[in-house]
Design an enzyme around this catalytic site. Structure first.
Site, PDB file in Angstrom:
ATOM      1  N   ARG A  23       0.764  -1.229   0.099  1.00 60.90           N
ATOM      2  CA  ARG A  23       0.024  -0.038  -0.070  1.00 60.90           C
ATOM      3  C   ARG A  23       0.778   1.319   0.056  1.00 60.90           C
ATOM      4  O   ARG A  23       1.726   1.283   0.945  1.00 60.90           O
ATOM      5  CB  ARG A  23      -1.088  -0.015   1.124  1.00 60.90           C
ATOM      6  N   ARG A  34       0.542  -1.411  -5.194  1.00 57.47           N
ATOM      7  CA  ARG A  34      -0.749  -0.597  -5.429  1.00 57.47           C
ATOM      8  C   ARG A  34      -0.606   0.793  -5.731  1.00 57.47           C
ATOM      9  O   ARG A  34       0.089   1.439  -4.921  1.00 57.47           O
ATOM     10  CB  ARG A  34      -1.769  -1.021  -4.335  1.00 57.47           C
ATOM     11  N   ASN A  49     -11.854  -6.235   2.209  1.00 56.40           N
ATOM     12  CA  ASN A  49     -12.223  -5.282   3.228  1.00 56.40           C
ATOM     13  C   ASN A  49     -13.276  -4.047   2.602  1.00 56.40           C
ATOM     14  O   ASN A  49     -14.496  -3.980   3.144  1.00 56.40           O
ATOM     15  CB  ASN A  49     -11.217  -4.381   3.648  1.00 56.40           C
ATOM     16  N   ASP A  50     -13.146  -3.878   1.270  1.00 51.72           N
ATOM     17  CA  ASP A  50     -13.981  -3.059   0.536  1.00 51.72           C
ATOM     18  C   ASP A  50     -15.069  -3.669  -0.081  1.00 51.72           C
ATOM     19  O   ASP A  50     -16.123  -3.053   0.036  1.00 51.72           O
ATOM     20  CB  ASP A  50     -13.351  -1.943  -0.442  1.00 51.72           C
ATOM     21  N   ARG A 101     -16.913   0.223   6.921  1.00 52.81           N
ATOM     22  CA  ARG A 101     -15.978  -0.605   7.283  1.00 52.81           C
ATOM     23  C   ARG A 101     -15.331  -0.110   8.784  1.00 52.81           C
ATOM     24  O   ARG A 101     -14.565  -1.011   9.566  1.00 52.81           O
ATOM     25  CB  ARG A 101     -14.786  -1.077   6.646  1.00 52.81           C
ATOM     26  N   CYS A 130      -6.147 -10.177  -1.262  1.00 50.26           N
ATOM     27  CA  CYS A 130      -5.343  -9.493  -0.479  1.00 50.26           C
ATOM     28  C   CYS A 130      -6.005  -8.689   0.779  1.00 50.26           C
ATOM     29  O   CYS A 130      -5.436  -7.850   1.607  1.00 50.26           O
ATOM     30  CB  CYS A 130      -4.447  -8.190  -1.280  1.00 50.26           C
TER      31      CYS A 130
END
Ligand code: PEP
Ligand code: MG
Length: 584
Positions: A300, A336, A458-459, A469, A506
């Site tokens: 990230r 990313r 997560n998203d 979240r 991921c």
């Protein structure tokens, strides 16, 4: 004293016992109160005193900061001191105390609100956003007026368990340096960024405890169980001894898992699985291999943009990525591109005004809207690809248009670099994160033009189930085994397999050992996760056969509710792998 137990969400595993450090990160809320004529002088004096104390505090921080960190960010503190001398703020407040005959707190609050409205009307985006500095300064003065302190994490002693209403990702980063035992917050969820960072740096944490800050004070003895999300304040002797035992057992099991690190992530019947690490900072590369991971499945890059007074330069991007890729060699690094906005850090001047940031100008939308910023990152990234195996991962793709636009920009950047004679990997792969339901629905189309998929659960869960979240009130609904989520995962897996492109996950679901077998059964062979989870997931993989995993996935997919899916999965695992379940 009776013990108090708080149940929240386990955000980062580990059991610690220590003393509370209550960190107040909430805004000071003050009420305007009418005062008598005779008290006007007194209120003005209180206000002036609070200004002086505030100035001295900032000056002290400025000195320490310059000594420890250097001069680069000092101007922020200089600005804050200037604001404390600002006429509008100082004289405006004094005039209000006199004219409206209200207390200093109320007068300052009203003055700040008036100033903030003036800032709102300013055309220049940068200047407009300076109102946050004014608010920060005002908060300091208000704290000094009301006697409420704002502690800094750098002042905390070594064996503290931090308890706060909420923490910023930057707070978690500072913790690493201060060797804090763990933290617990009222707010947050397992996938909030603060929790993700806590896991990646190995600080036990519990979040979503809702009301814990109101029930503890600094110095209280506290047990923090980051596995189950439990915090016990003032434990009685029995609980204390019980947790000492649990802590010892946990440490022992962790050491046992650690021994797996040299062994392959391979099922009992010989299917290879790739376990990779998610990282946030270049320095974390080594921890992936230490935990038995192979390569970086998600780097990230937001942190390059954090805490800086200017955007990162192309060279800063290049150096950071080169550092990572050289250290990860011979394994790959999936980098990313910038994912700002949403629950993540917003860029000053760009993100403060969004009414609904999760649905706003986030990630690739932002990058395509601010192509100069994106281009700078892509140039750094491509240049670093000359030094090792890099793949580019694009976040928050909702459909083909964004993928095509991104690829077109990458082609342009390649063309530029080529004409400048700068080396790069011309065959660099470009993949998309599948984290918006629309992308999952059109994954068959995306698979025709993307080189690989990486599923960001997560998203994906947030957007599929419409659950923020980071919101503790709906955290209980955040459920990877929801049929809608599972169907999307299956669809994405099918699309990737049909198009013969590689598929990874991921999101945090990939790092949770209870889902590892289900994911194998759904067709996932690459899982990237926070490093602390790698040994746990490896343990599951090395204990199952692929046919069991497929049977389990089929069983779970047939369940009409997440509750049934969960109990079916638990029963299946208990039945087939009693030893494994007992250990986990
Ligand atoms: C995800 O959304 O699952 C993901 C991996 O990305 P992030 O948590 O950074 O949004
Ligand atoms: Mg995401």
């Amino acid at each position: 004293m009776t013990e108090k137990i708080f149940n929240g969400i386990g955000a980062s595993p580990g059991i610690v016992i220590g003393r509370v450090f209550l960190l107040d990160r909430r805004k000071v809320v003050v009420a305007g109160r009418p005062i008598e004529d005779v008290n006007v002088k007194n209120e003005i004096a209180r206000f002036k005193k609070a200004l002086e104390v505030s100035k001295a505090q900032i000056d002290e921080i400025r000195k320490r900061f310059t000594r420890d960190v250097g001069k680069s960010h000092r101007y922020i503190l200089d600005t804050h001191i200037m604001l404390l001398e600002d006429k509008m703020l100082v004289e405006g407040t004094i005039k209000r105390i006199k004219d409206a005959q209200i207390n200093a707190e109320g007068a300052l609050r009203e003055t700040i609100d008036t100033i903030a409205r003036k800032f709102d009307a300013i055309e220049d985006e940068y200047l407009r956003e300076r109102k946050h500095d004014v608010e920060q300064v005002a908060q300091r003065v208000l704290r000094n007026l009301t006697g409420k302190k704002q502690e800094s994490l750098s002042e905390i002693s070594e064996d503290a368990v931090i308890i706060a209403h909420d923490l910023a990702p930057t707070d978690t980063l500072v913790m690493r340096k201060d060797k804090i035992l763990g933290f617990a917050t009222d707010a947050g969820s397992r996938t909030s960024h603060t929790a993700i960072i806590a896991r990646s740096i190995g600080i036990p944490a519990a979040v979503g405890l809702e009301k814990i800050t109101g029930a503890v004070k600094t110095g209280d003895v506290v047990i923090l169980d980051g596995i189950h999300g439990v915090v016990i304040v003032d434990p009685d002797e029995e609980t204390f001894l019980d947790y000492l035992k649990k802590q010892r057992r946990y440490k022992y099991f962790e050491q046992e898992l650690f021994k797996l690190r040299e062994l392959p992530a391979e099922t009992l019947d010989g299917h290879q699985v790739h376990l990779q690490g998610n990282i946030e900072l270049p320095e974390e590369v080594a921890t992936v291999a230490d935990h038995g991971g192979i390569g970086i499945g998600l780097y990230r890059t937001e942190f390059l943009f954090l805490n800086k007074d200017a955007l990162p330069t192309e060279d800063q991007h290049y150096q950071a990525y080169r550092h990572v890729v050289e250290r990860a060699a011979p394994h790959e690094v999936v980098i990313r591109t910038l994912d700002v906005g949403g629950d993540k850090v917003g860029l000053p001047g760009f993100h403060e005004k969004e009414p609904n940031p999760a649905l706003g100008l986030r990630a690739i939308r932002f990058c395509l809207n601010q192509k100069d910023i994106f281009r700078t990152q892509l140039r750094g990234l491509l240049r670093a690809s000359a030094h090792g195996k890099i793949r580019i991962l694009v976040p928050m793709i909702s459909g083909l248009r964004e993928l095509r636009e991104t690829k077109a920009l990458i082609s342009e950047v390649k063309h530029e670099l080529r004409s400048e004679g700068a080396p790069f990997d011309d065959h660099i792969q470009v993949g998309v994160m599948i984290e918006i339901p629309s992308a999952a629905m059109v994954s068959d189309l995306l698979a025709q033009e993307a080189d690989f998929f990486s599923v960001g659960t997560n998203d994906l869960i947030q957007y599929t189930l419409a659950i923020d979240r980071g919101n503790e009130h709906v955290a209980f609904m955040y459920e990877p085994l929801e049929p809608a989520v599972l169907r999307l995962l299956q669809r994405v897996s099918l699309s990737a397999h049909e198009a013969k492109i590689s598929l990874a996950m991921c999101g945090e679901m990939a790092g949770d050992p209870q889902y590892a077998a289900i994911l194998l059964g759904l067709g996932f062979r690459t899982l990237s996760m926070n490093v602390a989870s790698i040994p746990w997931v490896k343990k599951v993989i090395r204990s199952v056969r692929m046919e069991d995993a497929v049977e389990l996935a089929d069983l779970v997919m047939r369940q009409p509710t997440s509750e049934l899916a969960r109990s079916a999965a638990t029963a299946f695992m208990r039945d087939r792998f009693p030893d494994l379940v007992a250990e986990l």
